[in-house]
Motif scaffolding. Structure first.
Motif, PDB file in Angstrom:
ATOM      1  N   GLY A  27      -5.952 -24.083 -82.795  1.00 30.27           N
ATOM      2  CA  GLY A  27      -4.504 -24.164 -82.931  1.00 30.27           C
ATOM      3  C   GLY A  27      -3.984 -24.319 -84.341  1.00 30.27           C
ATOM      4  O   GLY A  27      -2.811 -24.649 -84.538  1.00 30.27           O
ATOM      5  N   GLN A  28      -4.805 -24.074 -85.354  1.00 27.48           N
ATOM      6  CA  GLN A  28      -4.379 -24.260 -86.744  1.00 27.48           C
ATOM      7  C   GLN A  28      -3.444 -23.146 -87.197  1.00 27.48           C
ATOM      8  O   GLN A  28      -3.784 -21.969 -87.117  1.00 27.48           O
ATOM      9  CB  GLN A  28      -5.598 -24.299 -87.673  1.00 27.48           C
ATOM     10  CG  GLN A  28      -5.232 -24.411 -89.153  1.00 27.48           C
ATOM     11  CD  GLN A  28      -6.453 -24.365 -90.037  1.00 27.48           C
ATOM     12  OE1 GLN A  28      -7.541 -24.796 -89.643  1.00 27.48           O
ATOM     13  NE2 GLN A  28      -6.292 -23.846 -91.247  1.00 27.48           N
ATOM     14  N   PRO A  29      -2.251 -23.477 -87.708  1.00 25.30           N
ATOM     15  CA  PRO A  29      -1.340 -22.450 -88.231  1.00 25.30           C
ATOM     16  C   PRO A  29      -1.916 -21.827 -89.502  1.00 25.30           C
ATOM     17  O   PRO A  29      -2.309 -22.541 -90.430  1.00 25.30           O
ATOM     18  CB  PRO A  29      -0.055 -23.222 -88.533  1.00 25.30           C
ATOM     19  CG  PRO A  29      -0.185 -24.517 -87.798  1.00 25.30           C
ATOM     20  CD  PRO A  29      -1.650 -24.814 -87.750  1.00 25.30           C
ATOM     21  N   LEU A  30      -1.957 -20.507 -89.540  1.00 21.49           N
ATOM     22  CA  LEU A  30      -2.467 -19.784 -90.707  1.00 21.49           C
ATOM     23  C   LEU A  30      -1.338 -19.210 -91.548  1.00 21.49           C
ATOM     24  O   LEU A  30      -1.400 -19.200 -92.773  1.00 21.49           O
ATOM     25  CB  LEU A  30      -3.398 -18.659 -90.259  1.00 21.49           C
ATOM     26  CG  LEU A  30      -4.581 -19.067 -89.373  1.00 21.49           C
ATOM     27  CD1 LEU A  30      -5.316 -17.827 -88.872  1.00 21.49           C
ATOM     28  CD2 LEU A  30      -5.524 -19.977 -90.139  1.00 21.49           C
ATOM     29  N   ALA A  31      -0.317 -18.709 -90.876  1.00 24.05           N
ATOM     30  CA  ALA A  31       0.823 -18.096 -91.550  1.00 24.05           C
ATOM     31  C   ALA A  31       1.976 -18.030 -90.555  1.00 24.05           C
ATOM     32  O   ALA A  31       1.793 -18.224 -89.352  1.00 24.05           O
ATOM     33  CB  ALA A  31       0.477 -16.703 -92.054  1.00 24.05           C
ATOM     34  N   ALA A  32       3.156 -17.764 -91.060  1.00 24.71           N
ATOM     35  CA  ALA A  32       4.323 -17.644 -90.191  1.00 24.71           C
ATOM     36  C   ALA A  32       5.317 -16.695 -90.826  1.00 24.71           C
ATOM     37  O   ALA A  32       5.327 -16.497 -92.054  1.00 24.71           O
ATOM     38  CB  ALA A  32       4.978 -19.004 -89.951  1.00 24.71           C
ATOM     39  N   ARG A  33       6.145 -16.102 -89.978  1.00 26.93           N
ATOM     40  CA  ARG A  33       7.186 -15.195 -90.450  1.00 26.93           C
ATOM     41  C   ARG A  33       8.428 -15.381 -89.587  1.00 26.93           C
ATOM     42  O   ARG A  33       8.342 -15.424 -88.359  1.00 26.93           O
ATOM     43  CB  ARG A  33       6.722 -13.745 -90.386  1.00 26.93           C
ATOM     44  CG  ARG A  33       7.797 -12.731 -90.809  1.00 26.93           C
ATOM     45  CD  ARG A  33       7.215 -11.334 -90.851  1.00 26.93           C
ATOM     46  NE  ARG A  33       6.749 -10.918 -89.533  1.00 26.93           N
ATOM     47  CZ  ARG A  33       5.842  -9.965 -89.322  1.00 26.93           C
ATOM     48  NH1 ARG A  33       5.273  -9.358 -90.346  1.00 26.93           N
ATOM     49  NH2 ARG A  33       5.486  -9.644 -88.101  1.00 26.93           N
ATOM     50  N   SER A  34       9.571 -15.518 -90.235  1.00 24.03           N
ATOM     51  CA  SER A  34      10.846 -15.658 -89.535  1.00 24.03           C
ATOM     52  C   SER A  34      11.762 -14.519 -89.967  1.00 24.03           C
ATOM     53  O   SER A  34      11.963 -14.298 -91.164  1.00 24.03           O
ATOM     54  CB  SER A  34      11.493 -17.010 -89.869  1.00 24.03           C
ATOM     55  OG  SER A  34      12.796 -17.082 -89.335  1.00 24.03           O
ATOM     56  N   ARG A  35      12.303 -13.808 -88.986  1.00 23.28           N
ATOM     57  CA  ARG A  35      13.236 -12.717 -89.270  1.00 23.28           C
ATOM     58  C   ARG A  35      14.551 -12.996 -88.550  1.00 23.28           C
ATOM     59  O   ARG A  35      14.542 -13.263 -87.353  1.00 23.28           O
ATOM     60  CB  ARG A  35      12.661 -11.379 -88.794  1.00 23.28           C
ATOM     61  CG  ARG A  35      11.476 -10.889 -89.612  1.00 23.28           C
ATOM     62  CD  ARG A  35      10.913  -9.618 -89.017  1.00 23.28           C
ATOM     63  NE  ARG A  35       9.870  -9.042 -89.858  1.00 23.28           N
ATOM     64  CZ  ARG A  35       9.091  -8.018 -89.501  1.00 23.28           C
ATOM     65  NH1 ARG A  35       9.257  -7.462 -88.309  1.00 23.28           N
ATOM     66  NH2 ARG A  35       8.174  -7.565 -90.324  1.00 23.28           N
ATOM     67  N   TYR A  36      15.645 -12.935 -89.285  1.00 18.60           N
ATOM     68  CA  TYR A  36      16.932 -13.208 -88.662  1.00 18.60           C
ATOM     69  C   TYR A  36      17.943 -12.124 -89.022  1.00 18.60           C
ATOM     70  O   TYR A  36      17.814 -11.417 -90.032  1.00 18.60           O
ATOM     71  CB  TYR A  36      17.467 -14.582 -89.091  1.00 18.60           C
ATOM     72  CG  TYR A  36      17.955 -14.641 -90.524  1.00 18.60           C
ATOM     73  CD1 TYR A  36      19.284 -14.346 -90.845  1.00 18.60           C
ATOM     74  CD2 TYR A  36      17.098 -14.997 -91.560  1.00 18.60           C
ATOM     75  CE1 TYR A  36      19.739 -14.389 -92.149  1.00 18.60           C
ATOM     76  CE2 TYR A  36      17.538 -15.045 -92.864  1.00 18.60           C
ATOM     77  CZ  TYR A  36      18.865 -14.745 -93.154  1.00 18.60           C
ATOM     78  OH  TYR A  36      19.296 -14.788 -94.448  1.00 18.60           O
ATOM     79  N   LYS A  37      18.963 -12.028 -88.185  1.00 25.79           N
ATOM     80  CA  LYS A  37      20.052 -11.077 -88.412  1.00 25.79           C
ATOM     81  C   LYS A  37      21.303 -11.634 -87.749  1.00 25.79           C
ATOM     82  O   LYS A  37      21.250 -12.101 -86.609  1.00 25.79           O
ATOM     83  CB  LYS A  37      19.701  -9.706 -87.830  1.00 25.79           C
ATOM     84  CG  LYS A  37      20.741  -8.630 -88.121  1.00 25.79           C
ATOM     85  CD  LYS A  37      20.271  -7.267 -87.614  1.00 25.79           C
ATOM     86  CE  LYS A  37      21.292  -6.183 -87.955  1.00 25.79           C
ATOM     87  NZ  LYS A  37      20.838  -4.837 -87.495  1.00 25.79           N
TER      88      LYS A  37
END
Length: 245
Positions: free
Chosen positions: A178-188
């Motif tokens: 369950g270790q977070p490696l990376a993340a990406r957030s996209r909004y509009k």
């Protein structure tokens, strides 16, 4: 018989997703420890306004601060040489509004919220998971290694009566245990203000994580956003880096 077999397979898939999500949540709680950190936080930014016009302007920011973080708390150091440089830039801008002031602009971006997001990103992720709606899971790779991607739909942070459409999707790449490696957030988002002009904005944030002791840190965060409204356009780019010593 076929129906029972299909139902069993479906149940296994749902359980696998639930296990990945539960493991991810549990890991986020574990990685909020006060393991001591020391190093430097830097930012490089660029803001372009009035895109495509003769009076288009570009402002750049560039600064770096030493820091220490641990059980006693967070401490940022502002070297006198850096403060003097920022002050000189402000004085030059008083005489010429178009004078460059990268140090002053960079220091304004290295505020408490941003620094804590880099030194304690598990808090941010846990808050997003709590507020957001889980949308699903898929298999992917991160830097050549197998990973799971968990997707969440996030609500608007603060309601705005002028915003008519909003969407924000967070994706987290999760590794073993369950270790977070990376993340990406996209909004509009888009809307209309005072029934006079319409506006829209979109952006993307990306994080790269690592574990130090029992603490999750963001070694890098990049942000890019663009928007238009009232006949104007603008683009903002920011790159934050956490260097440990």
């Amino acid at each position: 018989m076929h129906k029972l077999f299909f139902t069993a397979l479906l149940g296994l898939g749902l359980n696998a997703q639930a296990d990945t999500l539960s493991e991810f949540k549990s890991t986020l709680q574990r990685l909020q420890a006060d393991s001591p950190l020391k190093g430097q936080i830097s930012v490089k930014s660029e803001v372009r306004s009035n895109e495509g016009k003769d009076d288009a302007e570009t402002e750049q920011g560039l600064a770096a601060l030493p820091f220490e973080d641990g059980q006693p708390g967070l401490r940022l150091q502002y070297p006198q040489a850096l403060l003097s440089k920022a002050q000189s830039e402000r004085q030059a801008r008083d005489a010429n509004p178009k004078a460059a002031a990268p140090t002053h602009a960079g220091l304004q971006l290295l505020e408490y919220g941003t620094v804590r997001e880099l030194t304690r990103p598990a808090e941010l992720l846990a808050r997003h998971v709590q507020r957001g709606s889980f949308k699903g899971e898929r298999s992917d790779n991160w830097q050549g290694k197998p990973a799971k991607v968990l997707s969440f739909e996030l609500p608007m942070g603060k309601p705005n009566k002028y915003v008519k459409s909003f969407e924000n999707i967070l994706e987290v790449w999760v590794g073993p245990e369950g270790q977070p490696l990376a993340a990406r957030s996209r909004y509009k988002l888009s809307g209309r203000a005072m029934m006079v002009f319409s506006f829209e904005q979109q952006g993307e944030d990306e994080w790269q994580f690592a574990v130090v002791g029992e603490r999750l840190v963001a070694l890098r965060k990049t942000s890019q956003s663009s928007g238009s409204g009232g006949g104007e356009k603008g683009v903002t780019k920011r790159d934050f880096t956490l260097s440990l010593s």
